[in-house]
Design a protein around this motif. Structure first.
Motif, short mmCIF file in Angstrom:
data_model
loop_
_atom_site.label_atom_id
_atom_site.label_comp_id
_atom_site.label_asym_id
_atom_site.label_seq_id
_atom_site.Cartn_x
_atom_site.Cartn_y
_atom_site.Cartn_z
N UNK A 287 0.85 -1.20 0.00
CA UNK A 287 0.00 0.00 0.00
C UNK A 287 0.88 1.25 0.00
N UNK A 288 1.96 1.23 0.79
CA UNK A 288 2.88 2.36 0.85
C UNK A 288 3.67 2.49 -0.45
N UNK A 289 4.06 1.36 -1.02
CA UNK A 289 4.77 1.37 -2.31
C UNK A 289 3.87 2.01 -3.36
N UNK A 290 2.61 1.60 -3.39
CA UNK A 290 1.66 2.14 -4.37
C UNK A 290 1.52 3.65 -4.22
N UNK A 291 1.42 4.12 -2.98
CA UNK A 291 1.26 5.55 -2.75
C UNK A 291 2.50 6.32 -3.23
N UNK A 292 3.68 5.77 -2.96
CA UNK A 292 4.91 6.46 -3.36
C UNK A 292 5.09 6.47 -4.87
N UNK A 293 4.76 5.35 -5.52
CA UNK A 293 4.93 5.25 -6.97
C UNK A 293 3.82 6.00 -7.70
N UNK A 294 2.65 6.08 -7.07
CA UNK A 294 1.52 6.77 -7.71
C UNK A 294 0.67 5.86 -8.57
N UNK A 295 0.62 4.57 -8.19
CA UNK A 295 -0.22 3.61 -8.90
C UNK A 295 -1.06 2.87 -7.86
N UNK A 296 -1.96 2.02 -8.32
CA UNK A 296 -2.82 1.31 -7.39
C UNK A 296 -2.07 0.19 -6.69
N UNK A 297 -2.60 -0.21 -5.53
CA UNK A 297 -2.00 -1.33 -4.81
C UNK A 297 -2.09 -2.60 -5.65
N UNK A 298 -3.17 -2.76 -6.38
CA UNK A 298 -3.32 -3.93 -7.26
C UNK A 298 -2.23 -3.96 -8.33
N UNK A 299 -1.90 -2.80 -8.89
CA UNK A 299 -0.83 -2.73 -9.90
C UNK A 299 0.51 -3.11 -9.27
N UNK A 300 0.76 -2.66 -8.05
CA UNK A 300 2.00 -3.03 -7.36
C UNK A 300 2.03 -4.53 -7.11
N UNK A 301 0.91 -5.12 -6.71
CA UNK A 301 0.85 -6.57 -6.49
C UNK A 301 1.20 -7.32 -7.78
N UNK A 302 0.67 -6.84 -8.90
CA UNK A 302 0.96 -7.47 -10.20
C UNK A 302 2.44 -7.35 -10.53
N UNK A 303 3.00 -6.16 -10.35
CA UNK A 303 4.41 -5.93 -10.65
C UNK A 303 5.30 -6.78 -9.76
N UNK A 304 5.01 -6.83 -8.46
CA UNK A 304 5.78 -7.66 -7.53
C UNK A 304 5.71 -9.12 -7.96
#
Length: 100
Positions: free
Chosen positions: A37-54
């Motif tokens: 959630x914090x990664x998403x906020x810092x990058x400026x994308x959704x948490x779901x997008x971060x989950x996909x990228x991870x």
């Protein structure tokens, strides 16, 4: 621009030089225990997008995920080369060292 003057502020553009995958790696390199959630906020994308990228980074061997209690710890496998042929002679470590 005179000597000693700060560089001009970048224009607010709709694109950046680095991908969201790179942005996620940089944030996790700085804080391997970050919540997505914090990664998403810092990058400026959704948490779901971060989950996909991870997931993609882990599946490709660039990221290892270790469960520590109720949280995840992320370890970047920085000895691997970047994926595009233009960047194939550069490792993830080289890239992260430039951006840290």
């Amino acid at each position: 621009m005179s000597k000693g003057s700060p560089p001009p502020a970048p224009p607010s553009a709709a694109w950046t030089f680095l991908s969201n995958h790179t942005h996620v790696l940089v944030v996790l390199a700085r804080d391997p225990d970050a919540l997505l959630r914090a990664v998403a906020a810092e990058v400026g994308i959704t948490e779901r997008a971060v989950q996909r990228i991870v997931g993609e980074l882990a599946e490709s061997g660039y990221l290892q995920i270790e469960r520590v209690g109720r949280r995840n710890h992320y370890r970047i496998v920085d000895r691997l080369p970047l994926r595009h042929p233009v960047e194939a002679n550069t490792t993830v470590r080289d890239l992260l060292n430039l951006l840290k």
